[in-house]
Design a protein around this motif. Structure first.
Motif, PDB file in Angstrom:
ATOM      1  N   UNK A  79       6.520  11.104   0.109  1.00 59.20           N
ATOM      2  CA  UNK A  79       5.597  12.238   0.043  1.00 59.20           C
ATOM      3  C   UNK A  79       4.197  11.814  -0.400  1.00 59.20           C
ATOM      4  N   UNK A  80       4.108  11.131  -1.535  1.00 62.40           N
ATOM      5  CA  UNK A  80       2.793  10.749  -2.057  1.00 62.40           C
ATOM      6  C   UNK A  80       3.004   9.647  -3.094  1.00 62.40           C
ATOM      7  N   UNK A  81       2.857   8.403  -2.680  1.00 60.26           N
ATOM      8  CA  UNK A  81       3.139   7.257  -3.542  1.00 60.26           C
ATOM      9  C   UNK A  81       1.862   6.819  -4.243  1.00 60.26           C
ATOM     10  N   UNK A  82       1.872   6.869  -5.574  1.00 63.19           N
ATOM     11  CA  UNK A  82       0.734   6.421  -6.364  1.00 63.19           C
ATOM     12  C   UNK A  82       1.102   5.321  -7.353  1.00 63.19           C
ATOM     13  N   UNK A  83       2.325   4.819  -7.304  1.00 65.98           N
ATOM     14  CA  UNK A  83       2.728   3.741  -8.202  1.00 65.98           C
ATOM     15  C   UNK A  83       3.506   2.668  -7.471  1.00 65.98           C
ATOM     16  N   UNK A 120       6.754   4.737  -7.450  1.00 60.93           N
ATOM     17  CA  UNK A 120       6.862   6.076  -8.035  1.00 60.93           C
ATOM     18  C   UNK A 120       6.220   7.058  -7.070  1.00 60.93           C
ATOM     19  N   UNK A 121       6.852   8.208  -6.900  1.00 58.33           N
ATOM     20  CA  UNK A 121       6.479   9.152  -5.846  1.00 58.33           C
ATOM     21  C   UNK A 121       6.405  10.572  -6.389  1.00 58.33           C
ATOM     22  N   UNK A 122       5.293  11.235  -6.117  1.00 58.58           N
ATOM     23  CA  UNK A 122       5.136  12.612  -6.552  1.00 58.58           C
ATOM     24  C   UNK A 122       5.970  13.536  -5.675  1.00 58.58           C
ATOM     25  N   UNK A 123       6.807  14.345  -6.310  1.00 53.56           N
ATOM     26  CA  UNK A 123       7.570  15.347  -5.592  1.00 53.56           C
ATOM     27  C   UNK A 123       6.771  16.620  -5.416  1.00 53.56           C
ATOM     28  N   UNK A 124       7.435  17.647  -4.905  1.00 54.34           N
ATOM     29  CA  UNK A 124       6.772  18.920  -4.659  1.00 54.34           C
ATOM     30  C   UNK A 124       6.980  19.854  -5.851  1.00 54.34           C
ATOM     31  N   UNK A 164       0.848  -1.187   0.000  1.00 55.28           N
ATOM     32  CA  UNK A 164       0.000   0.000   0.000  1.00 55.28           C
ATOM     33  C   UNK A 164       0.884   1.237   0.000  1.00 55.28           C
ATOM     34  N   UNK A 165       0.637   2.146  -0.918  1.00 57.75           N
ATOM     35  CA  UNK A 165       1.319   3.432  -0.907  1.00 57.75           C
ATOM     36  C   UNK A 165       0.420   4.478  -0.287  1.00 57.75           C
ATOM     37  N   UNK A 166       0.913   5.204   0.701  1.00 60.15           N
ATOM     38  CA  UNK A 166       0.119   6.275   1.315  1.00 60.15           C
ATOM     39  C   UNK A 166       0.799   7.617   1.094  1.00 60.15           C
ATOM     40  N   UNK A 167      -0.001   8.688   1.158  1.00 68.81           N
ATOM     41  CA  UNK A 167       0.532  10.030   1.087  1.00 68.81           C
ATOM     42  C   UNK A 167       0.704  10.625   2.470  1.00 68.81           C
ATOM     43  N   UNK A 168       1.329  11.777   2.529  1.00 72.54           N
ATOM     44  CA  UNK A 168       1.603  12.403   3.828  1.00 72.54           C
ATOM     45  C   UNK A 168       0.416  13.196   4.372  1.00 72.54           C
TER      46      UNK A 168
END
Length: 390
Positions: free
Chosen positions: A238-242, A254-258, A192-196
């Motif tokens: 930070x925010x994992x959606x992959x 894969x993680x969304x940066x700022x 499971x990928x979770x965001x902050x």
């Protein structure tokens, strides 16, 4: 037994990395660069400490074909043993069944108690490996007070679904940064990928399930080989959606940066990946990513492994990225495909026949603005992947 403290390790010097300057419409051109300690210079993609510009061929893509249209804010997708797929709509909470060869979708049911925010709602779904027997699909659901992972039971005739049980709750919620991707790994466990939850400090807090990679058994228990008596596999995200897995079991995210760097990471137990102190190669804490891409060209969401490469859907970047990999190493520069052709790509999955299915995200107007829906949006596309050298 307590969870060990996150491991911090200096990021390897980015000055030795090759960088890729990406045009907005045409193919990539190579350019050398260095990154200042506080952030990047002009290039949009880089692979720290990877063997770039490798002469070995990478897998190639065929022409996409359209499988189905008219979806509303689709998010997660999972394949069933009969070759059909289920797709989840974020805002409506519906789960739809897609024929194996495409065509009209049919509603299976609506997941109850879904709280819709700018990025929250019904997110990732993953079918049980024993779906034929247990009729179970796992889902990431945003709630008003917390996010949760639930097990759904799908009726034999695919005309209804029910929530069987909550596998994991206590995941903090907010208007944005839910993460939400689910995958059943080769180990049989649920990743499971979770965001902050829009609070960066959650990612570094061992008492928070946010900004983490979580790993639980499909009955909701904590696997005994997790790093501590906790669902937390790794932190500092930070925010994992992959999420994806290589043939050797390597786990990737894969993680969304700022504003600076999006990341592709190899996931290791108990490790810290740096956020919020470090973003990609901007900073010197946490595990270094195997690749970074500028958010303007990526904002990565779903990811899949096929034919020696990771295939990463880009939201803000409105394209499909290919990253050739070998285990825990990126072996070449990222390669862009379909730039601007279909708009935002939310989800990438590998079908039973080895083709990629791509889910677009142009009707989801609450987030990632800048793309008007095209006629027929949103849609699912099928694209064949050819092995390197074929």
């Amino acid at each position: 037994m307590s969870t060990p403290p996150p491991t911090r390790r200096p990021v390897r010097a980015p000055a030795a990395a090759a960088c890729l300057a990406i045009g907005l419409t045409l193919g990539p051109t190579l350019a050398a660069c260095t990154a200042a300690p506080g952030g990047p210079t002009t290039p949009s993609a880089a692979i720290p400490d990877a063997a770039t510009n490798d002469a070995s061929p990478a897998a190639t893509l065929g022409e996409p074909t359209e499988l189905t249209t008219g979806l509303e804010a689709p998010w997660g997708l999972t394949f069933l043993p009969d070759g059909t797929a289920l797709v989840a709509e974020r805002i409506s909470g519906r789960i739809l069944r897609v024929p194996a060869d495409g065509g009209d979708v049919r509603e299976v049911g609506v997941v109850p108690d879904v709280d819709v925010t700018s990025e929250g709602g019904l997110l990732g779904i993953a079918a049980s490996p024993g779906f034929t027997r247990d009729r179970t699909v796992y889902a990431s659901v945003s709630g008003a007070d917390e996010n949760r992972i639930v097990a759904l039971t799908v009726a034999d005739d695919f005309t209804s679904l029910t929530v069987d049980r909550v596998l994991l709750d206590g995941i903090g919620t907010a208007d944005r940064h839910h993460g939400g991707r689910l995958a059943v790994g080769p180990d049989g466990h649920l990743w499971i990928g979770t965001g902050d939850a829009f609070d960066p400090e959650n990612a570094a807090d061992d008492d928070s399930l946010n900004g983490k990679i979580l790993r639980i058994a499909t009955d909701g228990s904590v696997p005994p080989d997790n790093p501590g008596e906790s669902p937390i596999w790794s932190s500092g995200h930070r925010n994992v959606q992959g999420l994806a897995f290589g043939p050797d079991g390597t786990a990737y995210a894969s993680e969304l940066g700022h504003r600076t760097w999006d990341e592709v990471n190899v996931l290791r137990p108990g490790r810290d990946y740096g956020w919020p102190e470090t973003e990609g190669i901007a900073g010197d804490t946490g595990e270094p990513p195997i690749a970074t891409i500028h958010p303007d060209d990526a904002s990565p969401s779903g990811m899949a492994y096929a034919a020696g490469s990771l295939w990463i859907g880009a939201l803000g970047g409105q394209r499909l990225w290919q990253l050739p990999v070998d285990g825990d190493t990126a072996t070449a520069d990222p390669i862009e495909h379909l730039s601007g052709t279909y708009g935002r790509i939310r989800t990438v999955e590998v079908a039973p026949d080895g083709a990629l299915w791509l889910v677009t995200s142009n009707t989801d107007r609450a987030t990632w603005g800048g793309t008007e829906p095209r006629p027929g949006d949103d849609r699912i596309l099928r694209v064949e992947v050819s092995e390197p050298g074929t």
